[in-house]
Design an enzyme around this catalytic site. Structure first.
Site, mmCIF file in Angstrom:
data_model
loop_
_atom_site.group_PDB
_atom_site.id
_atom_site.type_symbol
_atom_site.label_atom_id
_atom_site.label_comp_id
_atom_site.label_asym_id
_atom_site.label_seq_id
_atom_site.Cartn_x
_atom_site.Cartn_y
_atom_site.Cartn_z
ATOM 1 N N HIS A 123 -7.150 -6.484 -0.023
ATOM 2 C CA HIS A 123 -6.253 -5.546 -0.230
ATOM 3 C C HIS A 123 -4.780 -6.373 0.559
ATOM 4 O O HIS A 123 -3.692 -6.122 0.732
ATOM 5 C CB HIS A 123 -7.020 -4.602 -0.473
ATOM 6 C CG HIS A 123 -5.291 -3.443 0.072
ATOM 7 N ND1 HIS A 123 -4.272 -3.343 -1.299
ATOM 8 C CD2 HIS A 123 -5.117 -2.687 1.037
ATOM 9 C CE1 HIS A 123 -3.881 -1.877 -0.508
ATOM 10 N NE2 HIS A 123 -4.034 -1.673 0.609
ATOM 11 N N ARG A 183 4.520 2.494 -2.058
ATOM 12 C CA ARG A 183 4.946 3.916 -3.054
ATOM 13 C C ARG A 183 6.206 4.061 -2.578
ATOM 14 O O ARG A 183 6.991 4.671 -2.871
ATOM 15 C CB ARG A 183 3.607 4.883 -2.442
ATOM 16 C CG ARG A 183 2.436 4.065 -3.810
ATOM 17 C CD ARG A 183 1.297 5.508 -3.576
ATOM 18 N NE ARG A 183 0.582 4.259 -5.075
ATOM 19 C CZ ARG A 183 -0.502 3.938 -4.649
ATOM 20 N NH1 ARG A 183 -1.322 3.676 -3.607
ATOM 21 N NH2 ARG A 183 -1.244 3.321 -5.197
ATOM 22 N N HIS A 230 -11.569 7.187 -0.449
ATOM 23 C CA HIS A 230 -10.906 7.725 0.964
ATOM 24 C C HIS A 230 -8.977 9.304 0.261
ATOM 25 O O HIS A 230 -8.958 9.498 1.119
ATOM 26 C CB HIS A 230 -10.186 6.561 1.973
ATOM 27 C CG HIS A 230 -9.479 5.349 1.080
ATOM 28 N ND1 HIS A 230 -9.847 4.834 -0.209
ATOM 29 C CD2 HIS A 230 -7.823 5.630 1.059
ATOM 30 C CE1 HIS A 230 -8.873 4.156 -0.340
ATOM 31 N NE2 HIS A 230 -7.939 4.175 0.079
ATOM 32 N N TRP A 231 -8.565 7.919 -1.098
ATOM 33 C CA TRP A 231 -7.856 8.893 -1.616
ATOM 34 C C TRP A 231 -8.561 10.830 -1.751
ATOM 35 O O TRP A 231 -7.638 11.954 -1.124
ATOM 36 C CB TRP A 231 -7.367 8.533 -2.914
ATOM 37 C CG TRP A 231 -6.970 7.179 -3.393
ATOM 38 C CD1 TRP A 231 -6.600 6.380 -2.136
ATOM 39 C CD2 TRP A 231 -5.478 7.254 -4.053
ATOM 40 N NE1 TRP A 231 -5.802 5.802 -2.751
ATOM 41 C CE2 TRP A 231 -5.592 6.756 -3.607
ATOM 42 C CE3 TRP A 231 -5.250 8.522 -4.843
ATOM 43 C CZ2 TRP A 231 -3.677 5.661 -4.442
ATOM 44 C CZ3 TRP A 231 -3.247 7.708 -5.242
ATOM 45 C CH2 TRP A 231 -3.277 6.097 -5.187
ATOM 46 N N ASP A 275 0.864 -1.435 -0.059
ATOM 47 C CA ASP A 275 -0.402 0.297 -0.018
ATOM 48 C C ASP A 275 1.128 1.335 -0.016
ATOM 49 O O ASP A 275 1.365 1.658 -1.226
ATOM 50 C CB ASP A 275 -1.426 -0.079 1.188
ATOM 51 C CG ASP A 275 -2.126 1.535 1.268
ATOM 52 O OD1 ASP A 275 -2.835 0.804 0.353
ATOM 53 O OD2 ASP A 275 -1.044 1.877 1.964
ATOM 54 N N ARG A 276 0.540 1.997 1.479
ATOM 55 C CA ARG A 276 1.348 3.084 0.870
ATOM 56 C C ARG A 276 3.106 3.296 1.511
ATOM 57 O O ARG A 276 3.878 3.428 0.288
ATOM 58 C CB ARG A 276 1.142 4.147 2.356
ATOM 59 C CG ARG A 276 -0.299 4.381 2.015
ATOM 60 C CD ARG A 276 -1.093 4.831 0.903
ATOM 61 N NE ARG A 276 -0.111 6.615 0.603
ATOM 62 C CZ ARG A 276 -0.928 7.211 -0.354
ATOM 63 N NH1 ARG A 276 -1.754 7.095 -1.498
ATOM 64 N NH2 ARG A 276 -0.896 8.749 -0.231
ATOM 65 N N TYR A 331 -1.680 11.594 1.989
ATOM 66 C CA TYR A 331 -2.558 11.493 1.117
ATOM 67 C C TYR A 331 -2.634 12.885 0.208
ATOM 68 O O TYR A 331 -2.625 12.857 -0.827
ATOM 69 C CB TYR A 331 -3.832 11.015 1.217
ATOM 70 C CG TYR A 331 -4.067 9.647 1.749
ATOM 71 C CD1 TYR A 331 -4.372 8.780 0.541
ATOM 72 C CD2 TYR A 331 -3.788 8.936 2.468
ATOM 73 C CE1 TYR A 331 -4.513 7.370 0.813
ATOM 74 C CE2 TYR A 331 -3.678 7.251 2.944
ATOM 75 C CZ TYR A 331 -4.937 6.936 1.772
ATOM 76 O OH TYR A 331 -4.440 5.231 1.533
#
Length: 288
Positions: A268, A108, A149-150, A104-105, A212
């Site tokens: 996820h 990135r 949610h983004w 997930d984050r 975010y």
């Protein structure tokens, strides 16, 4: 949460990073995603520590790591700032080169780390993500609904902070349920308690919103600057068919030269929903 791991607080140029450390052998960093902490690796990190020196940080703004002040550009919560934390942690631990896996984050952050520190990263695995730049470029009604949610979390301060702050445990559980089969089914009670404990801190809620906000602004600028500089180190993409029905491998081939991939029948949160399968794939990709 990570039994048998030692815990350290390591100072970087911009934050204090909570780190769980165990094992011996080649160094492997595991990076968590939203809205979790390093505890998400509890079902596979001890197994990996049998073959690797496993380093599990809380990203800045999350868990027990510090929540530095932000700025108008959200730079302190950019993936570049988070990746710099990881690089500096590994330097202080004595590791010049290492491998990294991120969910997930954290995926990135792993991608940005491999772009910014190309001479230090041997291999990268990303779990259930594609680059944010690609997400925004491909956005349609279904994608926007699934990733609502983004757009909520990236709203200006302090709208999301106030709304989440009314019942942070509810929001966290709602998010976990919407991206998996439900927290009661997949998430260990101790893990849920760790996530809720961290997320109950208003500073964490604010910091994760800043994550975010950065993802919708400064991170895109950084990614655009690297569009013509694909990753050269091996990249492994692992995703769940329930939440990512598309071909993530094809997307990542625009960002990396050496891509392998596999899809699992889950949602996820791969490391918690299918830990044995996730562990097997990471062991296969990373040389122990």
């Amino acid at each position: 949460m990570l039994h048998g791991f030692d815990y350290r607080a390591i100072e970087t140029a911009g934050a204090t990073i909570n780190v769980a450390l165990a094992g011996s052998g080649p160094p492997l960093v595991l990076l968590h995603g939203y809205p979790q902490t390093h505890a998400m690796w509890h079902r596979i990190a001890p197994e990996l520590a049998e073959s690797f020196t496993v380093v599990c940080p809380d990203l800045r703004g999350y868990g027990e790591s510090s929540k530095p002040p932000t700025d108008d550009a959200h730079e302190p919560y950019s993936k570049r700032a988070m990746a710099t934390d990881v690089a500096q942690v590994m330097t202080q631990l004595g590791f010049e080169r290492f491998c990294v896996a991120g969910h997930d984050r954290g995926g990135r952050v792993a991608h940005r780390l491999a772009l910014d520190a190309r001479d230090r990263i041997d291999r990268v695995a990303v779990l259930d993500i594609i680059p944010a730049h690609s997400v925004f470029a491909q956005m349609d009604k279904d994608a926007a609904t699934g990733t609502y949610h983004w757009f909520f979390l990236s709203q200006p301060y302090d709208l999301p902070e106030r709304l989440i702050g009314a019942d942070p445990a509810f929001f966290l559980r709602w998010h976990l349920k919407s991206w998996s089969g439900g927290p009661d089914e997949f998430f260990a009670a101790e893990a849920l308690a760790a996530y809720e404990r961290a997320f109950s801190d208003p500073a964490t809620v604010h910091a994760t919103c800043e994550d975010y906000r950065a993802g919708a602004s400064i991170d895109l600028e950084h990614d655009e600057a690297d569009l013509e500089r694909p990753l050269e180190c091996p990249l492994f993409v692992l995703w769940g068919s329930r939440t990512k029905p598309g071909d993530l491998e094809a997307v990542w081939r625009d960002w990396a030269l050496d891509v392998t991939a596999h899809v699992l029948p889950c949602g996820h949160f791969l490391a918690e929903e299918l830990p044995s399968e996730t562990l097997a794939h990471l062991r296969r990709f990373f040389p122990g």
